[in-house]
Design a protein around this motif. Structure first.
Motif, mmCIF file in Angstrom:
data_model
loop_
_atom_site.group_PDB
_atom_site.id
_atom_site.type_symbol
_atom_site.label_atom_id
_atom_site.label_comp_id
_atom_site.label_asym_id
_atom_site.label_seq_id
_atom_site.Cartn_x
_atom_site.Cartn_y
_atom_site.Cartn_z
ATOM 1 N N HIS A 1 12.485 -23.172 11.085
ATOM 2 C CA HIS A 1 11.635 -22.329 11.531
ATOM 3 C C HIS A 1 11.812 -21.697 12.672
ATOM 4 C CE1 HIS A 1 7.594 -21.956 13.130
ATOM 5 N NE2 HIS A 1 7.238 -21.481 11.899
ATOM 6 N N PHE A 2 11.672 -20.358 12.612
ATOM 7 C CA PHE A 2 11.663 -19.569 14.123
ATOM 8 C C PHE A 2 10.457 -19.567 14.957
ATOM 9 C CE2 PHE A 2 11.937 -15.523 16.403
ATOM 10 C CZ PHE A 2 12.691 -15.814 17.126
ATOM 11 N N ASP A 3 10.843 -20.009 16.154
ATOM 12 C CA ASP A 3 9.688 -19.937 17.258
ATOM 13 C C ASP A 3 10.301 -19.274 18.449
ATOM 14 O OD1 ASP A 3 7.807 -20.253 19.049
ATOM 15 O OD2 ASP A 3 7.302 -22.480 18.295
ATOM 16 N N LYS A 4 9.431 -18.255 18.710
ATOM 17 C CA LYS A 4 10.063 -17.576 20.075
ATOM 18 C C LYS A 4 10.236 -18.501 21.137
ATOM 19 C CE LYS A 4 7.607 -13.762 20.246
ATOM 20 N NZ LYS A 4 7.191 -12.308 20.522
ATOM 21 N N ASN A 5 9.443 -19.721 21.110
ATOM 22 C CA ASN A 5 9.607 -20.669 22.352
ATOM 23 C C ASN A 5 10.307 -21.547 22.158
ATOM 24 O OD1 ASN A 5 7.269 -19.078 23.684
ATOM 25 N ND2 ASN A 5 5.926 -19.872 22.429
ATOM 26 N N ASP A 6 11.085 -21.645 21.197
ATOM 27 C CA ASP A 6 12.039 -22.802 21.198
ATOM 28 C C ASP A 6 13.158 -22.740 22.425
ATOM 29 O OD1 ASP A 6 11.462 -23.902 18.823
ATOM 30 O OD2 ASP A 6 12.926 -22.748 17.689
ATOM 31 N N GLU B 1 16.303 -22.707 24.433
ATOM 32 C CA GLU B 1 17.625 -22.320 24.261
ATOM 33 C C GLU B 1 18.659 -22.138 25.144
ATOM 34 O OE1 GLU B 1 17.344 -18.052 22.755
ATOM 35 O OE2 GLU B 1 15.720 -17.741 24.109
#
Ligand code: SF4
Ligand code: SF4
Ligand code: SF4
Ligand code: SF4
Ligand code: SF4
Lengths: 301, 331
Positions: free
Chosen positions: A291-296, A298
């Protein structure tokens, strides 16, 4: 558990008699007293084979994939971990919810089969390790619930409140890289690549598994240190974020490989990197790795 | 009279033999027992048969066959050096000797000799060990095996509880026995009576009955719990299927052969995608048909020795003795 066995048989009989389902998936007694393998019952007169006892380890949800393209409904008994497996299969779009009649049963924990064999029928047999650590003994999804729901909920609440048990993983994390390498290579040196760990696993639900595509050259058929390690790591990474800790892989492994230690390491990492997460508890499309989450995080980018 | 040695002095015998042979003995590491090269710190596991059968000593899970170099249109083949070392297995049980009889049929008869297998077989001496007690899953007695007297060994050793007795069977065995005779005493012995089998199978008439059962509904029923993994066939002393593949890096390649199993879908996968054994049903049927009907038809012997390994290791308890019973009872 005798009481639940009787309720199981009664409900199975009713569902089969009324023609609501074609087959009921449960457990029955096997060759030895400490084995309760999967049972497939399709006639009301056969329901007496069904049992629920201390050795119903088998996660039946995986078998539902065999019924995907068959007509009619299937009933299945689910313990806590089996219900999480069902949820993962739903989440992975492998099953249609309406096709299955889910009969939840609270789980007091299953006993260690190896210890049972060693200690004998009158021995004091401990629960399997994965059951000692289990946080969700109650089914999380069901159409029927057998047993005392209130008592089961109370028992489950204390387990859920407990912190996760990671002492074995922490032990491993203390090793140096070389020690880890030696440890895991000596474990997987024993692997005979029978793929029992994969085939039993509800998270291993790909239409075509990478390990079955030997022509692609991704993994060779040879059994050696490098191929076995590639297998070990790939399997662990492919179930990461979807492993529901049923422990079936480790139980099925004929070579005593501590597969759960790898799985738990990944679960711990996911929890640390992406926040608290237990696979198969909710079906909401929010998967830590899918699932894509901008706050992951990285940090590596 | 029999030549004997006290059990705790057995390492002396093995030590002596290790001068002339690569001695393989039953030993257990991390819960898995197998034949292991003998050394002074190996702890012998003599209470029960080993989990991993001796087949991989003769027919390894992965075996290099030859090397090749392919450049443009030329192909060079290079033979690999052959091992010359004489080996000796100590402690092979009657059921596993029987399995060697099965493997011999496959790899040495009907006009084709597999030299990879033959080479290892020829340079391996066998000291059989009698069983005192059947394990929980043993049923060799039902499959025509005598757990106290193996067939095909060079020496039969007897487990006499606190002692081990030795009886030479072949000329090679006589020779080996002479080498160690300095360590052995001579004594009148009684071989302990063997316990009762917990598991039995009534195989009478099963191969014949199976001839008419290819389309029987039984297969669709019993296959359902099978995972189609390789556990049962890879721990089986008699299963002998393999696949040939090559490992190629640039111009250089090695031909290898690896164990394979009829339980895997890929086993019958054809080029073009067709699979004549598409589901569990056909695969499970094949395993039992091969063991109990096709092999007996071709070689006049069962492809199951009753060692019980598959019964112990199948993760879903798909028990061959239960299947034999179902075949017997089927209408
Ligand atoms: S990896 Fe093991 S513990 Fe996790 S879901 Fe699969 S079988 Fe269960
Ligand atoms: S079950 Fe065990 S032996 Fe079989 S492939 Fe998995 S890790 Fe290897
Ligand atoms: S089929 Fe099972 S019992 Fe028979 S020889 Fe093979 S492993 Fe042993
Ligand atoms: S049972 Fe299957 S794996 Fe074993 S020898 Fe026969 S075909 Fe091969
Ligand atoms: S019979 Fe058991 S061990 Fe054999 S393939 Fe089926 S599940 Fe695996």
């Amino acid at each position: 558990m005798k009481e639940i066995t009787l309720q199981m048989q009664e409900l199975a009989r009713e569902l089969l008699q009324k023609g609501e389902v074609n087959v009921v998936l449960g457990w029955e007694k096997g060759t030895f007293w400490y084995l309760s393998p999967p049972a497939f019952v399709d006639k009301p007169e056969d329901v007496e084979r069904l049992v629920y006892d201390d050795y119903c380890h088998h996660n039946l949800s995986k078998y539902l994939m065999d019924y995907r393209y068959q007509e009619g409904k299937v009933a299945v008994f689910l313990k806590g971990c089996d219900s999480r497996a069902f949820n993962i299969l739903l989440e992975d779009n492998q099953l249609e919810r309406e096709k299955y009649v889910l009969i939840g049963i609270p789980c007091p924990g299953m006993k260690d089969q190896e210890k049972a064999k060693e200690f004998g029928v009158n021995g004091d047999i401990p629960l399997a390790k994965k059951c000692q650590e289990c946080k969700y003994p109650n089914p999380l999804v069901y159409d029927y619930f057998l047993g005392d729901k209130k008592a089961a909920d109370e028992a489950a609440a204390t387990k859920e409140a407990k912190a996760k048990e990671y002492s074995d993983v922490e032990q491993m994390e203390k090793m140096t890289s070389d020690e880890k390498y030696d440890f895991w290579s000596s474990q997987y040196e024993r692997c005979i690549r029978c793929y029992a760990c994969r085939n039993v696993c509800p998270a291993c639900n790909c239409r075509e598994c990478i390990f079955d595509q030997s022509r692609t050259g991704w993994i060779g058929k040879a059994n050696n240190a490098s191929e076995n390690q590639f297998f070990a790591l790939t399997r662990a990474m492919h179930v990461a974020g979807r492993c529901i800790e049923c422990g079936e892989c480790e139980r099925a492994c004929p070579m005593h490989i501590p597969i759960m230690l790898l799985n738990k390491k990944l679960i711990k990492d996911i929890n640390e990197l992406f926040g608290e997460y237990d696979a198969g508890v909710k079906v909401d499309g929010v998967l830590p790795l899918g699932h894509f989450d901008k706050n992951d995080p990285e940090e590596f980018m | 009279m029999m030549k004997i040695i006290a059990k705790e002095r057995l390492p002396e015998v093995l030590q002596l033999l290790a001068k002339d042979y690569n001695v393989l003995v039953p030993a257990k590491f991390e819960g898995v027992s197998r034949f292991t090269p003998y050394s002074a710190d190996v702890e012998l596991a003599l209470e029960e048969n080993v989990l991993m059968p001796p087949k991989d000593i003769f027919f390894p899970q992965t075996e290099k066959m030859y090397k090749f170099k392919a450049k443009d249109k030329s192909l060079e083949i290079e033979e690999l050096p052959v091992e010359k070392e004489e080996q000796l297995i100590f402690g092979i049980r009657s059921c596993d000797l029987k399995s060697l009889e099965c493997l011999d049929q496959v790899f040495l008869t009907k006009g084709y000799v597999d030299h990879f297998y033959k080479d290892k077989r020829d340079r391996t001496a066998l000291i059989a060990l009698s069983c005192l007690q059947p394990q929980e899953a043993c049923f060799c007695g039902s499959m025509g095996v005598d757990p106290q007297n193996g067939v095909g060994a060079d020496i039969q050793a007897y487990d006499l509880k606190d002692k081990i007795g030795f009886k030479a069977i072949s000329a090679k065995g006589q020779e080996i026995l002479e080498k160690i005779s300095g360590l052995l005493a001579e004594e009148e012995v009684t071989i302990p009576t063997f316990g009762e089998f917990n598991l039995k199978a009534d195989i009478e008439g099963v191969p014949e009955k199976l001839q008419g059962m290819f389309d029987h509904p039984l297969w669709a029923d019993i296959c359902r719990k099978c995972l189609n993994c390789g556990a049962c066939t890879y721990v089986c002393p008699t299963c002998h299927c393999f696949d040939i593949d090559s490992e190629v890096r640039g111009e250089d390649g090695v031909k290898i052969r690896c164990w394979d199993t009829c339980m895997f879908g890929e086993y019958t996968q054809m080029a073009g995608g067709h699979n004549p054994r598409p589901t569990k049903k056909e695969r499970v049927r094949n395993r039992f048909m091969h063991k109990l009907r096709y092999f007996p038809e071709r070689y006049k012997m069962l492809l199951c020795t009753g060692c019980g390994r598959c019964v112990v290791k199948c993760p879903v308890n798909l028990d061959i003795t239960a299947i034999i019973k179902k075949i017997k009872e089927a209408e």
